[in-house]
Design a protein around this motif. Structure first.
Motif, PDB file in Angstrom:
ATOM      1  N   SER A   6      38.352  48.123  46.780  1.00 21.16           N
ATOM      2  CA  SER A   6      38.828  47.594  45.511  1.00 21.16           C
ATOM      3  C   SER A   6      40.093  46.786  45.735  1.00 21.16           C
ATOM      4  CB  SER A   6      39.122  48.745  44.534  1.00 21.16           C
ATOM      5  OG  SER A   6      39.665  48.254  43.331  1.00 21.16           O
ATOM      6  N   ILE A   7      40.122  45.562  45.224  1.00 26.52           N
ATOM      7  CA  ILE A   7      41.333  44.744  45.308  1.00 26.52           C
ATOM      8  C   ILE A   7      41.591  44.082  43.963  1.00 26.52           C
ATOM      9  CG2 ILE A   7      41.137  44.325  47.794  1.00 26.52           C
ATOM     10  CD1 ILE A   7      40.165  41.528  47.196  1.00 26.52           C
ATOM     11  N   LYS A   8      42.867  43.814  43.721  1.00 23.30           N
ATOM     12  CA  LYS A   8      43.314  43.214  42.464  1.00 23.30           C
ATOM     13  C   LYS A   8      43.920  41.855  42.773  1.00 23.30           C
ATOM     14  CE  LYS A   8      45.968  44.500  38.305  1.00 23.30           C
ATOM     15  NZ  LYS A   8      46.867  45.545  37.736  1.00 23.30           N
ATOM     16  N   ILE A   9      43.380  40.817  42.152  1.00 18.76           N
ATOM     17  CA  ILE A   9      43.784  39.437  42.413  1.00 18.76           C
ATOM     18  C   ILE A   9      44.380  38.844  41.145  1.00 18.76           C
ATOM     19  CG2 ILE A   9      42.975  37.133  43.068  1.00 18.76           C
ATOM     20  CD1 ILE A   9      40.591  38.563  44.463  1.00 18.76           C
ATOM     21  N   ALA A  10      45.511  38.170  41.289  1.00 16.37           N
ATOM     22  CA  ALA A  10      46.066  37.387  40.193  1.00 16.37           C
ATOM     23  C   ALA A  10      45.811  35.918  40.472  1.00 16.37           C
ATOM     24  CB  ALA A  10      47.560  37.635  40.049  1.00 16.37           C
ATOM     25  N   VAL A  11      45.359  35.196  39.466  1.00 13.55           N
ATOM     26  CA  VAL A  11      45.212  33.744  39.566  1.00 13.55           C
ATOM     27  C   VAL A  11      46.233  33.115  38.626  1.00 13.55           C
ATOM     28  CG1 VAL A  11      43.664  31.775  39.449  1.00 13.55           C
ATOM     29  CG2 VAL A  11      42.734  34.055  39.969  1.00 13.55           C
ATOM     30  N   VAL A  12      47.072  32.260  39.183  1.00 15.54           N
ATOM     31  CA  VAL A  12      48.089  31.579  38.389  1.00 15.54           C
ATOM     32  C   VAL A  12      47.568  30.191  38.048  1.00 15.54           C
ATOM     33  CG1 VAL A  12      50.470  30.763  38.300  1.00 15.54           C
ATOM     34  CG2 VAL A  12      49.925  32.897  39.492  1.00 15.54           C
ATOM     35  N   GLY A  13      47.381  29.938  36.756  1.00 12.81           N
ATOM     36  CA  GLY A  13      46.881  28.644  36.313  1.00 12.81           C
ATOM     37  C   GLY A  13      47.928  27.558  36.460  1.00 12.81           C
ATOM     38  N   ASP A  14      47.626  26.373  35.981  1.00 20.48           N
ATOM     39  CA  ASP A  14      48.519  25.220  36.122  1.00 20.48           C
ATOM     40  C   ASP A  14      49.943  25.593  35.705  1.00 20.48           C
ATOM     41  OD1 ASP A  14      45.870  24.357  36.232  1.00 20.48           O
ATOM     42  OD2 ASP A  14      46.357  22.392  35.402  1.00 20.48           O
ATOM     43  N   VAL A 243      31.243  34.485  40.037  1.00 23.82           N
ATOM     44  CA  VAL A 243      32.064  34.299  38.843  1.00 23.82           C
ATOM     45  C   VAL A 243      32.868  33.010  38.986  1.00 23.82           C
ATOM     46  CG1 VAL A 243      34.032  35.198  37.529  1.00 23.82           C
ATOM     47  CG2 VAL A 243      32.208  36.745  38.281  1.00 23.82           C
ATOM     48  N   TYR A 244      32.762  32.130  37.989  1.00 24.90           N
ATOM     49  CA  TYR A 244      33.524  30.884  37.933  1.00 24.90           C
ATOM     50  C   TYR A 244      34.599  31.047  36.869  1.00 24.90           C
ATOM     51  CZ  TYR A 244      29.853  28.757  40.762  1.00 24.90           C
ATOM     52  OH  TYR A 244      28.985  28.463  41.780  1.00 24.90           O
ATOM     53  N   LEU A 245      35.861  30.920  37.274  1.00 25.91           N
ATOM     54  CA  LEU A 245      36.979  31.202  36.379  1.00 25.91           C
ATOM     55  C   LEU A 245      37.941  30.025  36.307  1.00 25.91           C
ATOM     56  CD1 LEU A 245      38.804  33.142  34.692  1.00 25.91           C
ATOM     57  CD2 LEU A 245      39.784  33.898  36.878  1.00 25.91           C
ATOM     58  N   ASN A 246      38.113  29.480  35.093  1.00 21.97           N
ATOM     59  CA  ASN A 246      39.138  28.478  34.825  1.00 21.97           C
ATOM     60  C   ASN A 246      40.373  29.223  34.327  1.00 21.97           C
ATOM     61  OD1 ASN A 246      40.882  26.621  33.555  1.00 21.97           O
ATOM     62  ND2 ASN A 246      39.216  25.250  32.986  1.00 21.97           N
ATOM     63  N   ALA A 247      41.471  29.143  35.101  1.00 19.10           N
ATOM     64  CA  ALA A 247      42.676  29.926  34.814  1.00 19.10           C
ATOM     65  C   ALA A 247      43.764  29.127  34.109  1.00 19.10           C
ATOM     66  CB  ALA A 247      43.230  30.504  36.114  1.00 19.10           C
ATOM     67  N   ALA A 248      43.456  27.904  33.645  1.00 21.94           N
ATOM     68  CA  ALA A 248      44.496  26.996  33.138  1.00 21.94           C
ATOM     69  C   ALA A 248      44.846  27.255  31.678  1.00 21.94           C
ATOM     70  CB  ALA A 248      44.078  25.545  33.330  1.00 21.94           C
ATOM     71  N   SER A 249      45.474  28.403  31.420  1.00 19.70           N
ATOM     72  CA  SER A 249      46.015  28.684  30.089  1.00 19.70           C
ATOM     73  C   SER A 249      47.428  28.110  30.044  1.00 19.70           C
ATOM     74  CB  SER A 249      46.034  30.190  29.823  1.00 19.70           C
ATOM     75  OG  SER A 249      46.541  30.471  28.533  1.00 19.70           O
ATOM     76  N   LEU A 270      38.029  43.069  42.219  1.00 14.68           N
ATOM     77  CA  LEU A 270      36.878  43.054  43.122  1.00 14.68           C
ATOM     78  C   LEU A 270      36.578  44.475  43.551  1.00 14.68           C
ATOM     79  CD1 LEU A 270      36.795  39.968  43.333  1.00 14.68           C
ATOM     80  CD2 LEU A 270      36.790  40.181  45.814  1.00 14.68           C
ATOM     81  N   GLU A 271      35.356  44.913  43.329  1.00 14.70           N
ATOM     82  CA  GLU A 271      34.901  46.237  43.756  1.00 14.70           C
ATOM     83  C   GLU A 271      33.786  46.042  44.767  1.00 14.70           C
ATOM     84  OE1 GLU A 271      36.174  49.094  42.706  1.00 14.70           O
ATOM     85  OE2 GLU A 271      37.391  48.440  40.993  1.00 14.70           O
ATOM     86  N   ASN A 272      34.041  46.490  46.009  1.00 13.21           N
ATOM     87  CA  ASN A 272      33.043  46.356  47.074  1.00 13.21           C
ATOM     88  C   ASN A 272      32.515  44.926  47.178  1.00 13.21           C
ATOM     89  OD1 ASN A 272      33.109  49.155  47.798  1.00 13.21           O
ATOM     90  ND2 ASN A 272      31.899  49.591  45.966  1.00 13.21           N
ATOM     91  N   GLY A 273      33.444  43.972  47.032  1.00 17.09           N
ATOM     92  CA  GLY A 273      33.092  42.575  47.241  1.00 17.09           C
ATOM     93  C   GLY A 273      32.518  41.864  46.040  1.00 17.09           C
ATOM     94  N   THR A 274      32.405  42.535  44.899  1.00 13.28           N
ATOM     95  CA  THR A 274      31.844  41.938  43.694  1.00 13.28           C
ATOM     96  C   THR A 274      32.878  41.979  42.575  1.00 13.28           C
ATOM     97  OG1 THR A 274      29.598  42.642  44.282  1.00 13.28           O
ATOM     98  CG2 THR A 274      30.004  42.110  41.966  1.00 13.28           C
ATOM     99  N   VAL A 275      32.963  40.909  41.795  1.00 14.82           N
ATOM    100  CA  VAL A 275      33.879  40.909  40.661  1.00 14.82           C
ATOM    101  C   VAL A 275      33.399  41.927  39.641  1.00 14.82           C
ATOM    102  CG1 VAL A 275      34.826  39.567  38.745  1.00 14.82           C
ATOM    103  CG2 VAL A 275      34.565  38.504  40.997  1.00 14.82           C
ATOM    104  N   SER A 276      34.246  42.918  39.359  1.00 13.23           N
ATOM    105  CA  SER A 276      33.890  43.937  38.373  1.00 13.23           C
ATOM    106  C   SER A 276      34.504  43.644  37.007  1.00 13.23           C
ATOM    107  CB  SER A 276      34.337  45.320  38.839  1.00 13.23           C
ATOM    108  OG  SER A 276      35.741  45.365  39.022  1.00 13.23           O
ATOM    109  N   GLU A 277      35.638  42.903  36.997  1.00 12.97           N
ATOM    110  CA  GLU A 277      36.292  42.591  35.734  1.00 12.97           C
ATOM    111  C   GLU A 277      37.187  41.381  35.908  1.00 12.97           C
ATOM    112  OE1 GLU A 277      37.796  45.820  33.056  1.00 12.97           O
ATOM    113  OE2 GLU A 277      39.744  44.822  33.370  1.00 12.97           O
ATOM    114  N   ALA A 278      37.292  40.571  34.862  1.00  8.01           N
ATOM    115  CA  ALA A 278      38.234  39.450  34.830  1.00  8.01           C
ATOM    116  C   ALA A 278      38.884  39.432  33.459  1.00  8.01           C
ATOM    117  CB  ALA A 278      37.524  38.128  35.102  1.00  8.01           C
ATOM    118  N   SER A 279      40.189  39.179  33.434  1.00  7.37           N
ATOM    119  CA  SER A 279      40.913  39.191  32.171  1.00  7.37           C
ATOM    120  C   SER A 279      42.060  38.192  32.216  1.00  7.37           C
ATOM    121  CB  SER A 279      41.459  40.590  31.864  1.00  7.37           C
ATOM    122  OG  SER A 279      42.347  41.004  32.888  1.00  7.37           O
TER     123      SER A 279
END
Length: 306
Positions: A6-14, A243-249, A270-279
């Motif tokens: 399990s890993i937690k990723i942050a995506v920083v938009g523009d 999962v395709y994610l546009n992070a530009a809020s 990411l759980e076992n290599g698969t996106v389990s949740e995005a928020s």
């Protein structure tokens, strides 16, 4: 490579110059394992890039069109506020970001079980090959075909079988409506403004047998120009589970009526290599999550979500 459980990723938009020391503190309080930056740090804003490059969290970044605002285009060069014969701010940004910059490259995170691969850096989006002199000089690339090959070669060289693609502009194929993830939201309304070379590289990578768990990007802001009645669609899931994610809020930092600030991050689990949740989360001045919008939760039947 073994997949991390399990890993937690942050995506920083523009970013658009909205980066403060508190953003780094917020990421630490969020407990992320990896942070991804989709570019547009500012109009060749070297000091913003310097601050982000110093962040002591595992990271990867690509640069956006604004990061070559005064260099790539003839119009930009005529508006340049500094002496380009004395300064090379594109080079300064690339040098500062160093190995964290993955445009036309990759960064392996074996401890997390993922490799982050970058698409074409400094992209403006769209189906027309633009700014050939810029791409030829900086990257030796002169066509979409060469560009797709560079991206796909980086993915093929990934140490991990699970690949995350990081771009400024997303790939083509995610819809032509103005509110689509990469849809054209100016006249004439509609049309896919994604990058065809990015899409081709993703297809080649999937065909090679690698897993592509996440493709994330920005550029096309969530707020639409032609209407205030809805926001841009921010997430979609392919039939194959990518999962395709546009992070530009944008703006990514807002000031509340009481003068307190909220700063946004997209969070992907990411759980076992698969996106389990995005928020999409908004962090307050005490670094607690004040607001959270769940964009996606994995179910066996999930095929699309916005």
């Amino acid at each position: 490579m073994n997949k991390a459980k399990s890993i937690k990723i942050a995506v920083v938009g523009d970013v658009h110059d909205q980066w403060e020391a508190e953003d780094g503190e917020a990421l630490k309080h969020l407990g992320v394992d990896l942070v991804l930056f989709v570019g547009d740090f500012g109009n060749e804003s070297v000091e913003v890039v310097r601050a982000i490059a110093s962040l002591d969290i595992p990271k990867a970044a690509v640069f956006g069109n604004h990061d070559a605002w005064y260099t790539a285009t003839e119009w930009g060069r005529t508006q340049c506020p500094y002496d380009r014969t004395q300064e090379n701010r594109v080079k300064q940004q690339l040098d500062l970001m160093g190995e964290a910059h993955v445009g036309y490259g990759k960064r392996d995170f074996p401890e997390l079980g993922v490799t982050v691969v970058g698409s074409r850096p400094f992209s403006w989006g769209g189906s027309e090959w633009k700014y050939n002199d810029f791409y030829s000089e900086w990257f030796g690339v002169e066509s979409f075909e060469e560009s797709a090959r560079r991206i796909a070669e980086a993915a093929a060289d990934a140490d991990c079988e699970n690949v995350i693609f990081l771009g400024h502009t997303g790939p083509t194929g995610l819809g032509e409506a103005p509110e689509a993830l990469c849809g054209r939201d100016w006249k004439p309304l509609g049309g896919d403004w994604g990058d065809p070379d990015f899409a081709e590289a993703i297809d080649r990578t999937l065909s090679s047998g690698k897993q592509v768990s996440l493709v994330t990007f920005g550029h096309m802001h969530h707020k639409l120009r032609h209407t205030k009645q809805e926001l841009r669609k921010s997430l979609e899931v392919s039939a194959g589970g990518t999962v395709y994610l546009n992070a530009a809020s944008v703006p990514r930092i807002i000031v509340e009526r009481d003068c307190s600030k909220l700063r946004n991050f997209s969070i992907v689990l990411l759980e076992n290599g698969t996106v389990s949740e995005a928020s999409l989360v908004w962090v307050g001045e005490d670094f607690a999550v004040e607001r959270e919008q769940i964009l996606y939760r994995h179910t066996e039947s999930a095929t699309a979500c916005s």
